[in-house]
Design a protein around this motif. Structure first.
Motif, short mmCIF file in Angstrom:
data_model
loop_
_atom_site.label_atom_id
_atom_site.label_comp_id
_atom_site.label_asym_id
_atom_site.label_seq_id
_atom_site.Cartn_x
_atom_site.Cartn_y
_atom_site.Cartn_z
N LEU A 1 14.35 -0.40 -11.66
CA LEU A 1 12.99 -0.83 -11.37
C LEU A 1 12.53 -0.37 -9.99
O LEU A 1 11.35 -0.09 -9.78
CB LEU A 1 12.89 -2.36 -11.47
N LEU A 2 13.45 -0.30 -9.05
CA LEU A 2 13.15 0.14 -7.69
C LEU A 2 14.14 1.23 -7.29
O LEU A 2 15.23 1.32 -7.85
CB LEU A 2 13.24 -1.03 -6.70
N LYS A 3 13.74 2.03 -6.33
CA LYS A 3 14.65 3.03 -5.77
C LYS A 3 14.51 2.99 -4.26
O LYS A 3 13.47 2.62 -3.71
CB LYS A 3 14.35 4.43 -6.31
N GLU A 4 15.58 3.35 -3.59
CA GLU A 4 15.59 3.28 -2.13
C GLU A 4 16.23 4.53 -1.55
O GLU A 4 17.37 4.87 -1.86
CB GLU A 4 16.38 2.04 -1.67
N GLY B 1 19.01 -13.93 -0.74
CA GLY B 1 18.60 -13.72 -2.13
C GLY B 1 17.80 -12.44 -2.27
O GLY B 1 17.83 -11.79 -3.32
N ALA B 2 17.07 -12.07 -1.21
CA ALA B 2 16.26 -10.86 -1.26
C ALA B 2 17.14 -9.62 -1.41
O ALA B 2 16.83 -8.72 -2.19
CB ALA B 2 15.41 -10.75 0.01
N LYS B 3 18.23 -9.57 -0.68
CA LYS B 3 19.14 -8.42 -0.78
C LYS B 3 19.75 -8.34 -2.18
O LYS B 3 19.80 -7.26 -2.79
CB LYS B 3 20.25 -8.52 0.25
N ALA B 4 20.20 -9.48 -2.71
CA ALA B 4 20.80 -9.49 -4.05
C ALA B 4 19.77 -9.07 -5.10
O ALA B 4 20.08 -8.32 -6.04
CB ALA B 4 21.34 -10.88 -4.37
N SER B 5 18.54 -9.53 -4.93
CA SER B 5 17.49 -9.18 -5.89
C SER B 5 17.12 -7.71 -5.80
O SER B 5 16.87 -7.06 -6.82
CB SER B 5 16.24 -10.05 -5.64
N LEU B 6 17.07 -7.17 -4.59
CA LEU B 6 16.80 -5.74 -4.41
C LEU B 6 17.90 -4.91 -5.07
O LEU B 6 17.61 -3.94 -5.78
CB LEU B 6 16.69 -5.40 -2.92
N ASP B 7 19.14 -5.28 -4.84
CA ASP B 7 20.25 -4.54 -5.43
C ASP B 7 20.18 -4.57 -6.96
O ASP B 7 20.41 -3.55 -7.63
CB ASP B 7 21.59 -5.11 -4.96
N ALA B 8 19.84 -5.76 -7.50
CA ALA B 8 19.75 -5.88 -8.96
C ALA B 8 18.60 -5.05 -9.51
O ALA B 8 18.73 -4.39 -10.55
CB ALA B 8 19.56 -7.35 -9.34
N ARG C 1 0.81 -1.21 0.00
CA ARG C 1 0.00 0.00 0.00
C ARG C 1 0.85 1.27 0.00
O ARG C 1 0.34 2.37 -0.17
CB ARG C 1 -0.93 -0.01 1.22
N GLY C 2 2.12 1.11 0.20
CA GLY C 2 3.04 2.25 0.20
C GLY C 2 4.46 1.75 0.26
O GLY C 2 4.71 0.54 0.20
N PRO C 3 5.43 2.65 0.35
CA PRO C 3 6.84 2.25 0.43
C PRO C 3 7.10 1.34 1.63
O PRO C 3 6.42 1.44 2.66
CB PRO C 3 7.57 3.59 0.59
N LEU C 4 8.07 0.45 1.47
CA LEU C 4 8.43 -0.47 2.54
C LEU C 4 9.87 -0.24 2.98
O LEU C 4 10.74 0.05 2.15
CB LEU C 4 8.28 -1.93 2.08
N GLY C 5 10.10 -0.38 4.27
CA GLY C 5 11.47 -0.36 4.76
C GLY C 5 12.19 -1.62 4.32
O GLY C 5 11.57 -2.67 4.08
N ARG C 6 13.50 -1.53 4.24
CA ARG C 6 14.30 -2.67 3.78
C ARG C 6 14.07 -3.92 4.63
O ARG C 6 13.88 -5.02 4.10
CB ARG C 6 15.78 -2.27 3.78
N GLU C 7 14.08 -3.76 5.93
CA GLU C 7 13.92 -4.92 6.82
C GLU C 7 12.54 -5.54 6.69
O GLU C 7 12.39 -6.77 6.74
CB GLU C 7 14.21 -4.52 8.27
N THR C 8 11.52 -4.70 6.54
CA THR C 8 10.16 -5.22 6.35
C THR C 8 10.07 -6.00 5.04
O THR C 8 9.48 -7.09 4.99
CB THR C 8 9.14 -4.06 6.32
#
Length: 277
Positions: free
Chosen positions: A51-54, A38-45, A12-19
């Motif tokens: 596709l995503l920004k943080e 794998g989640a961290k590697a996929s987020l970085d990719a 429903r909105g932006p998520l924190g990295r840990e969430t």
């Protein structure tokens, strides 16, 4: 990567990295450790592909209604296979190298052997500071099939056949005309897909290949023939044609459009089908 993007799309909105990580890789997941995320590697990719920004939280970097898979493939087409090597320096270059080996590229070879010959043939004595190695090669193979660059035979040997990659780019190749001569088609192909025959990355990876022979690689020839059979494109190969050769893939003769193994011109049919619906 699709899962990471989908979680953000459905939130429903932006998520924190840990969430985000907790949703994708909850505590207690078998085999999970801090070093195997794998989640961290996929987020970085996904961030590298735009596709995503943080910032404080992870958000989408685009607005689109198309499927996540289509978005990922488009990003890979533009950022990894489109001639750029800053996101992933070896993905397209190594694929171009294997494609240029024709039948030799379709045979089993140990990873260390592939790495040795690739580095020697492409870079010679001037290896990059972070050179290609078997670990990097293993990572690339997980993506080649996904991107539509080929398939794996029963012995798990990769066979180059860029059917899906080429199909995604046909509308760009044929943007000025629905019918192109063999030379026009190959030039547009090289510009649009630089890892394929004649493209910038292909030439860099295959410096010793005789480009004057006007012969398609085995992988490209197979992809073109399959696209013709599926009526996505139509190959016109006349009896006395002197155009680019598809001989390595042994095209079937039909006595009508495929009367030889050499191209006269190529027609784009799929766009017409879509327009008539």
């Amino acid at each position: 990567m699709e899962v990471v993007v989908d979680v953000i799309r459905n939130a429903r909105g932006p998520l924190g990295r840990e969430t985000l990580f907790a949703l994708i890789e909850p505590d207690g997941l078998p085999g999970k450790t801090a070093s195997t995320s794998g989640a961290k590697a996929s987020l970085d990719a996904a961030k590298e592909l735009g596709l995503l920004k943080e910032e404080a939280r992870v958000t989408l970097a685009f607005k689109s209604d198309v499927s996540t898979r289509a978005l990922v493939l488009d990003a890979l087409d533009r950022q990894v296979l489109g001639g750029k090597t800053d996101v992933e320096p070896y993905f397209a270059l190594f694929y171009a190298y294997v494609l240029g080996r024709d039948a030799e590229g379709a045979k089993h070879r140990a990873a260390q052997d592939w790495v040795k010959h690739f580095n020697a043939d492409v870079f010679g004595d001037e290896l990059p500071t972070n050179p290609f190695n078997p670990t990097k090669l293993s990572g690339l193979h997980r993506w080649f099939g996904y991107v539509g660059l080929g398939w794996y035979d029963p012995k798990d040997v990769f066979q180059c056949c860029p059917y899906e990659r080429l199909r995604r780019r046909l509308s760009v190749i044929f943007q000025r005309s629905q019918r192109l001569s063999d030379v026009e088609f190959m030039n547009a192909l090289a510009e649009t897909c630089p890892e394929l025959d004649g493209g910038e990355l292909f030439l860099r990876a295959n410096r010793d290949r005789d480009q004057g022979r006007k012969r398609c690689t085995l992988g490209l020839a197979h992809a073109l023939i399959e696209l013709h059979i599926d009526e996505v494109i139509r190959l016109h190969c006349g009896d006395d044609s002197g155009g680019y050769s598809l001989e390595l893939a042994e095209p079937p003769r039909d006595g009508h459009h495929l009367r030889s193994a050499r191209l006269d011109f190529v027609e784009y049919l799929e766009d017409r089908k879509e327009a008539s619906r």
